[in-house]
Design a protein around this motif. Structure first.
Motif, PDB file in Angstrom:
ATOM      1  N   PRO A 156       0.811  -1.233   0.000  1.00  0.00           N
ATOM      2  CA  PRO A 156       0.000   0.000   0.000  1.00  0.00           C
ATOM      3  C   PRO A 156       0.838   1.274   0.000  1.00  0.00           C
ATOM      4  CG  PRO A 156      -0.249  -1.226   2.074  1.00  0.00           C
ATOM      5  CD  PRO A 156       0.504  -2.113   1.142  1.00  0.00           C
TER       6      PRO A 156
ATOM      7  N   ASN B   8       0.673   4.226  -2.567  1.00  0.00           N
ATOM      8  CA  ASN B   8      -0.225   5.384  -2.527  1.00  0.00           C
ATOM      9  C   ASN B   8       0.176   6.436  -1.506  1.00  0.00           C
ATOM     10  OD1 ASN B   8      -1.909   4.524  -4.575  1.00  0.00           O
ATOM     11  ND2 ASN B   8      -3.084   3.221  -3.181  1.00  0.00           N
ATOM     12  N   TRP B   9       1.219   6.156  -0.739  1.00  0.00           N
ATOM     13  CA  TRP B   9       1.596   7.143   0.282  1.00  0.00           C
ATOM     14  C   TRP B   9       2.638   8.123  -0.239  1.00  0.00           C
ATOM     15  CZ3 TRP B   9       2.945   3.165   4.737  1.00  0.00           C
ATOM     16  CH2 TRP B   9       1.840   2.324   4.946  1.00  0.00           C
TER      17      TRP B   9
ATOM     18  N   LEU C   1       5.628   7.014  -9.946  1.00  0.00           N
ATOM     19  CA  LEU C   1       4.655   7.829 -10.692  1.00  0.00           C
ATOM     20  C   LEU C   1       4.234   7.136 -11.982  1.00  0.00           C
ATOM     21  CD1 LEU C   1       5.785  11.561 -10.530  1.00  0.00           C
ATOM     22  CD2 LEU C   1       3.636  10.591  -9.726  1.00  0.00           C
TER      23      LEU C   1
ATOM     24  N   LYS D 102       1.733   4.599 -11.250  1.00  0.00           N
ATOM     25  CA  LYS D 102       0.438   5.192 -10.904  1.00  0.00           C
ATOM     26  C   LYS D 102      -0.283   5.764 -12.121  1.00  0.00           C
ATOM     27  CE  LYS D 102       0.272   7.304  -6.694  1.00  0.00           C
ATOM     28  NZ  LYS D 102       0.789   8.023  -5.501  1.00  0.00           N
ATOM     29  N   ARG D 103       0.470   6.249 -13.095  1.00  0.00           N
ATOM     30  CA  ARG D 103      -0.163   6.813 -14.287  1.00  0.00           C
ATOM     31  C   ARG D 103      -0.361   5.770 -15.386  1.00  0.00           C
ATOM     32  NH1 ARG D 103      -0.534   9.868 -10.761  1.00  0.00           N
ATOM     33  NH2 ARG D 103       0.549  11.851 -10.515  1.00  0.00           N
TER      34      ARG D 103
ATOM     35  N   ARG E  87       7.760   9.165   4.494  1.00  0.00           N
ATOM     36  CA  ARG E  87       6.427   8.587   4.645  1.00  0.00           C
ATOM     37  C   ARG E  87       6.478   7.149   5.168  1.00  0.00           C
ATOM     38  NH1 ARG E  87       1.380  11.095   2.639  1.00  0.00           N
ATOM     39  NH2 ARG E  87       1.622  13.032   3.730  1.00  0.00           N
TER      40      ARG E  87
ATOM     41  N   TYR F 131      -9.318  12.279  -7.940  1.00  0.00           N
ATOM     42  CA  TYR F 131      -8.050  12.911  -8.292  1.00  0.00           C
ATOM     43  C   TYR F 131      -8.078  14.368  -7.860  1.00  0.00           C
ATOM     44  CZ  TYR F 131      -7.699   8.727 -11.065  1.00  0.00           C
ATOM     45  OH  TYR F 131      -7.666   7.414 -11.433  1.00  0.00           O
TER      46      TYR F 131
ATOM     47  N   GLU G 124      -2.281  18.025   7.730  1.00  0.00           N
ATOM     48  CA  GLU G 124      -1.403  17.024   7.127  1.00  0.00           C
ATOM     49  C   GLU G 124      -1.927  15.612   7.432  1.00  0.00           C
ATOM     50  OE1 GLU G 124       1.080  17.731   5.103  1.00  0.00           O
ATOM     51  OE2 GLU G 124       1.978  15.745   4.903  1.00  0.00           O
TER      52      GLU G 124
ATOM     53  N   TYR H  24      -4.702  14.833   5.137  1.00  0.00           N
ATOM     54  CA  TYR H  24      -4.143  14.562   3.808  1.00  0.00           C
ATOM     55  C   TYR H  24      -3.571  13.140   3.758  1.00  0.00           C
ATOM     56  CZ  TYR H  24      -0.330  14.918   0.294  1.00  0.00           C
ATOM     57  OH  TYR H  24       0.555  14.700  -0.726  1.00  0.00           O
ATOM     58  N   GLN H  25      -2.858  12.757   4.813  1.00  0.00           N
ATOM     59  CA  GLN H  25      -2.333  11.385   4.862  1.00  0.00           C
ATOM     60  C   GLN H  25      -3.459  10.362   4.868  1.00  0.00           C
ATOM     61  OE1 GLN H  25       0.694   9.962   7.381  1.00  0.00           O
ATOM     62  NE2 GLN H  25       1.987  11.770   7.240  1.00  0.00           N
TER      63      GLN H  25
ATOM     64  N   GLN I   4      -4.759   9.824   1.437  1.00  0.00           N
ATOM     65  CA  GLN I   4      -3.911   8.953   0.620  1.00  0.00           C
ATOM     66  C   GLN I   4      -3.964   7.509   1.084  1.00  0.00           C
ATOM     67  OE1 GLN I   4      -0.016  10.936   0.961  1.00  0.00           O
ATOM     68  NE2 GLN I   4      -0.037  10.974  -1.261  1.00  0.00           N
ATOM     69  N   GLU I   5      -3.760   7.329   2.407  1.00  0.00           N
ATOM     70  CA  GLU I   5      -3.520   5.983   2.905  1.00  0.00           C
ATOM     71  C   GLU I   5      -4.805   5.185   3.064  1.00  0.00           C
ATOM     72  OE1 GLU I   5      -1.004   6.258   6.353  1.00  0.00           O
ATOM     73  OE2 GLU I   5       0.488   7.463   5.271  1.00  0.00           O
TER      74      GLU I   5
ATOM     75  N   ASN J  58      -7.143   6.136  -0.717  1.00  0.00           N
ATOM     76  CA  ASN J  58      -6.529   6.001  -2.044  1.00  0.00           C
ATOM     77  C   ASN J  58      -6.868   7.175  -2.973  1.00  0.00           C
ATOM     78  OD1 ASN J  58      -5.050   4.919  -4.101  1.00  0.00           O
ATOM     79  ND2 ASN J  58      -6.619   3.451  -4.734  1.00  0.00           N
TER      80      ASN J  58
ATOM     81  N   GLN K 110      -5.916  10.205  -5.172  1.00  0.00           N
ATOM     82  CA  GLN K 110      -4.689  10.465  -5.928  1.00  0.00           C
ATOM     83  C   GLN K 110      -4.462  11.977  -6.066  1.00  0.00           C
ATOM     84  OE1 GLN K 110      -2.655   7.918  -7.261  1.00  0.00           O
ATOM     85  NE2 GLN K 110      -3.983   6.534  -6.085  1.00  0.00           N
ATOM     86  N   PHE K 111      -3.231  12.381  -5.839  1.00  0.00           N
ATOM     87  CA  PHE K 111      -2.883  13.793  -5.967  1.00  0.00           C
ATOM     88  C   PHE K 111      -1.947  13.953  -7.161  1.00  0.00           C
ATOM     89  CE2 PHE K 111      -4.430  13.250  -1.766  1.00  0.00           C
ATOM     90  CZ  PHE K 111      -5.088  14.434  -1.474  1.00  0.00           C
ATOM     91  N   ILE K 112      -2.355  14.760  -8.120  1.00  0.00           N
ATOM     92  CA  ILE K 112      -1.549  14.967  -9.322  1.00  0.00           C
ATOM     93  C   ILE K 112      -1.127  16.425  -9.350  1.00  0.00           C
ATOM     94  CG2 ILE K 112      -1.526  14.918 -11.852  1.00  0.00           C
ATOM     95  CD1 ILE K 112      -3.513  12.602 -11.734  1.00  0.00           C
ATOM     96  N   ARG K 113       0.193  16.648  -9.379  1.00  0.00           N
ATOM     97  CA  ARG K 113       0.679  18.033  -9.345  1.00  0.00           C
ATOM     98  C   ARG K 113       0.633  18.611 -10.748  1.00  0.00           C
ATOM     99  NH1 ARG K 113       5.930  20.315  -9.535  1.00  0.00           N
ATOM    100  NH2 ARG K 113       6.063  22.328  -8.508  1.00  0.00           N
TER     101      ARG K 113
END
Lengths: 115, 358, 341
Positions: free
Chosen positions: A36, A39-40, A66, A69-70, A95, C197, C211, C214-215, C218-219, C222, C224-227
């Protein structure tokens, strides 16, 4: 049709846009199921900064994560095998991701999917 | 999609378009690419709308292609354009129409530059006077030729013999509109409808009975862009842009594409041939391709002008299936005959793209 | 004789300051342009970071409100004029009051997402704002009535109208990042199989427990963060929203199709307040908010004695910061009123 293209003197440029709708997301979900920590990741790059291989090659665990993930998997199986599993990245990851297990799982899934 | 949402944006981007007495500047390349379009424009203006249009033979290129490929400096471009304006001034006009999108963009850019930096205007006056002895005034009103057709779209619809409608089913044709990048992407407020949802061609299509197709890659460039096309090695990028658009519009099964730029119809039309030869890939029904038109050609077609006088025979993607669908009369035998009936010869048929009535 | 304070705006800043000033023995008129108290929080389902109900917070604030506070509803203040040591406060309907001090607790307006034309709000069927999503949560019927199906993919766009020269706002609206995380989690709780997303430029998880949330996103969920920042949205044939960003961490453009696109609208200064500020000749900041005399030590004071400000009237703030700011303004006003006796 190869001939037609050379007759024209150029080829249609390949599209480098990530087509997320069409890309393979199976690999990511299988890896995440086994580890897992996928995803962190926050893409901070500490792993790549400390990596022995990254100093002399293009290898980057941050980028491999990445790409998984993509679903950008082209050439990834070969790239992911370049890790020497020294574990330095695991020491520095903020993390707490089990990076060694992550790369092993990425390798396993890519191979089992024949990618 | 909510039509009302677009209408709100269109309201924000209305421009003033003069209603008579125009000085018309032609495009460098359109008469080669689409030889009947500018002729159709002058005919519509004079014969259908009864407007006063000065079609002056002494004007030159605006240098747009040279400017955008970095071979002509801005000062030179400003001086050349000042000379065009001096021709307008001498002829007694103050409303300037550009046939070309890039010219329109460049005129807009220069007039704005002069507004914000008056010293560059004075310098340009000086350059022009020293080089040619000419003087000029800046146009009161600058429009692209598609703005003018847009302004008179309903008058044209009233005189039209045909509509953008399937003659068998009575349903509107599905029309893709493609706007040249230099029309409003640089100066959104200088284009009818702005840059994100331009209305200039949409307004014509609605008025003439068609239905506009809004597809995901609508805003994408056709790929012409001067630099990439001028160098052979870069043309793969150019053709890939067009392919992206075709792939995106294909699910909507469009009947036709209408454009308002010199380059876009050229590339959207000819690349369909190149793509078919390179990859065996064709678009449109029965490998017929998606026909591409200039807005003047469409206006002319609907007004009942002879398709071959409009120059539709030089299109790579044959126009006939669309002419048949609308019910526009034409003589198939006359397609490759010159103005005096002489045989101009018939081009070889492409390998994949259907050549109509072989 | 007790002094009279006009508190303009009965959102959380106005309510909190009014309660405290009233308890200090001052006479308070709380002036609200709407017909109800509470401002924006009325339209907010849950609040970050602890996910309490917006309604619950308002009830806590109302409990502290004493009946002696005079509340004026439906009064949109159009003019505030200093006059021989007092202020004449006038509303659009002609209502007038005199006050010894004025507190501007006028809050913010949501950025109008229509202005980001390329995002298609008001044009594409499935583009909504964060505020619209809160209303959907409050309605409690989920997204199905809107989408006609269970959503499969939802995207959140951070910084809509914030940190954007084109929108005229270069500042950060502070609450949108964490709100997106909170809303994304709420969506995942409603629809566990949905893919979510978040498209961001920077994630600003500055607050206590942000924070952690936010964790958790994600954890546990699931998400997803896309910059990458949205360049344009469009609609496909099936009504899906196609978004184009650059995945800046991979260095490649990316497109994907969503069932619903949520725009995290930022905060802007209400135009009427900016106009009032300029009419009074107070110090300007480019973004239209009110400018305190000193951002650290006199954060509630203007150059005009007796004219105070609190909450998001001086710029984007969280609820915690807004309430703290309101209490600090109350102390400043109390000190001022004592000095003028």
């Amino acid at each position: 049709m190869q001939d037609s293209a050379s007759r024209f003197g150029y080829f249609v440029s390949p599209d480098r846009q990530i087509d997320f709708d069409r890309n393979n997301h199976e690999v990511a979900s299988k890896v995440a199921a086994a580890e897992p920590g996928l995803n962190w990741c926050i893409s901070c790059g500490t792993c790549a900064a400390t990596c022995t291989a990254a100093k002399f090659t293009d290898f980057s665990l941050r980028r491999i994560i990445l790409q998984v993930k993509r679903g950008e998997l082209k050439g990834l199986a070969r790239e992911a095998q370049k890790c020497m599993l020294c574990g330095k990245c695991q020491l520095v990851c903020p993390r707490g991701i089990s990076t060694r297990n992550l790369i092993l799982q990425i390798n396993r899934v890519l191979q089992s999917e024949n990618l | 999609m909510k039509a009302d949402g677009k209408k709100l944006i269109w309201k924000e981007y209305q421009k003033e378009i003069a209603d008579d007495h125009y000085f018309y500047a032609r495009s460098c390349i359109r008469q080669n690419f689409f030889p009947g379009s500018e002729k159709a424009f002058t005919r519509i203006m004079k014969d259908e709308l009864g407007k006063d249009l000065c079609d002056n033979q002494h004007h030159t290129s605006c240098t747009g292609i040279g400017y955008h490929t970095d071979v002509v400096p801005f000062e030179t471009t400003m001086t050349v354009i000042a000379r065009q304006f001096s021709l307008m001034t001498e002829a007694g006009y103050s409303n300037y129409i550009a046939s070309c999108i890039t010219s329109f963009g460049l005129y807009t850019e220069i007039i704005e530059t002069w507004k914000h930096f008056p010293e560059t205007l004075e310098k340009t006056r000086d350059f022009l006077y020293k080089a040619t002895g000419r003087e000029f005034t800046v146009p009161n009103n600058l429009a692209h030729a598609s703005d003018i057709i847009y302004k008179f779209r309903n008058e044209i619809a009233a005189k039209a013999k045909y509509r953008l409608v399937d003659k068998n089913t009575g349903s509107p044709l599905k029309v893709v509109e493609h706007i040249g990048c230099h029309y409003s992407k640089m100066f959104p407020h200088k284009g009818v409808g702005g840059a994100e949802y331009p209305y200039v061609l949409t307004g014509m299509i609605e008025s003439w009975g068609g239905e506009v197709v809004d597809y995901p890659e609508r805003r994408h460039c056709c790929g012409f862009g001067f630099r990439q096309y001028a160098i052979q090695a870069n043309r793969g990028f150019s053709i890939a842009c067009s392919r992206k658009k075709f792939d995106s519009m294909e699910p909507y099964e469009p009947d036709m594409i209408i454009t308002n730029c010199p380059g876009c119809p050229m590339f959207l039309d000819r690349w369909q041939y190149a793509l078919s030869e390179m990859e065996g890939r064709t678009y449109g029904k029965d490998k017929q391709g998606i026909p591409v038109f200039t807005y003047e050609e469409v206006a002319g077609m609907l007004l009942g002008y002879d398709p071959w006088q409009l120059g539709l025979q030089v299109h790579q993607v044959p126009a006939e299936p669309l002419l048949d669908k609308i019910g526009i009369e034409y003589d198939p035998e006359a397609k490759f005959k010159g103005p005096n009936g002489e045989d101009m010869g018939k081009p070889a048929a492409p390998s994949y793209l259907k050549f109509y009535q072989e | 004789m007790s002094k009279h304070v006009a508190v303009v705006g009965a959102g959380i800043a106005g309510i909190e300051a009014a309660s405290i000033l009233n308890a200090m023995g001052h006479s308070i008129t709380l002036i609200e342009k709407n017909e109800i108290l509470g401002g924006h929080i009325n339209h907010w389902h849950q609040l970050f970071p602890n996910r309490r109900q917006g309604r619950d917070l308002l009830e806590k604030l109302y409990e502290k409100m004493d009946d002696s506070i005079q509340v004026q509803y439906g009064k949109e203040i159009t003019s505030i004029k200093p006059f021989s040591g007092k202020f004449i406060v006038t509303a659009a309907d002609g209502w007038v009051t005199n006050a010894d001090a004025v507190l501007m607790a006028t809050g913010f307006d949501l950025f109008d997402a229509h202005k980001k034309e390329e995002y298609g709000y008001g044009i594409y069927d499935h583009v909504i704002t964060s505020a619209d999503l809160e209303e959907i949560f409050i309605q409690g019927e989920g997204l199905n009535p809107r989408l006609g199906k269970d959503p499969q993919r939802i995207g959140f766009i951070h910084c809509v109208g914030s940190r954007d020269e084109k929108a005229g706002n270069i500042y950060c609206s502070k609450v949108c990042c964490i709100t997106a995380v909170k809303q994304a989690i709420e969506i995942k709780e409603l629809y566990p199989s949905v893919e979510v997303y978040c498209f961001y430029m920077d994630l600003r998880m500055f607050g206590r427990h942000y924070e952690e949330l936010y964790q958790e996103a994600q954890e546990k969920h699931n998400i997803q963060f896309i910059r990458g920042r949205l360049s344009e949205a469009s609609e496909n044939k099936q009504g899906g929203v196609v978004v184009k960003v650059e995945d800046t961490l991979l260095g490649k453009p990316l497109k994907l199709t969503l069932d619903l696109l949520v725009l995290m609208s930022g905060m802007v200064a209400p135009v009427a307040v900016t106009n009032m500020r300029d009419k009074l000749g107070l110090a300007k900041v480019d973004d239209g908010f009110l400018k305190p005399v000193d951002p650290h030590t006199q954060a509630n004071l203007s150059e005009l004695p007796g004219f105070f400000m609190a909450g998001t009237a001086t710029g984007p703030k969280t609820i915690t910061d807004t309430l703290t700011d309101a209490r600090s303004a109350a102390l400043e006003i109390d000190r001022f009123l004592k000095e003028i006796i």
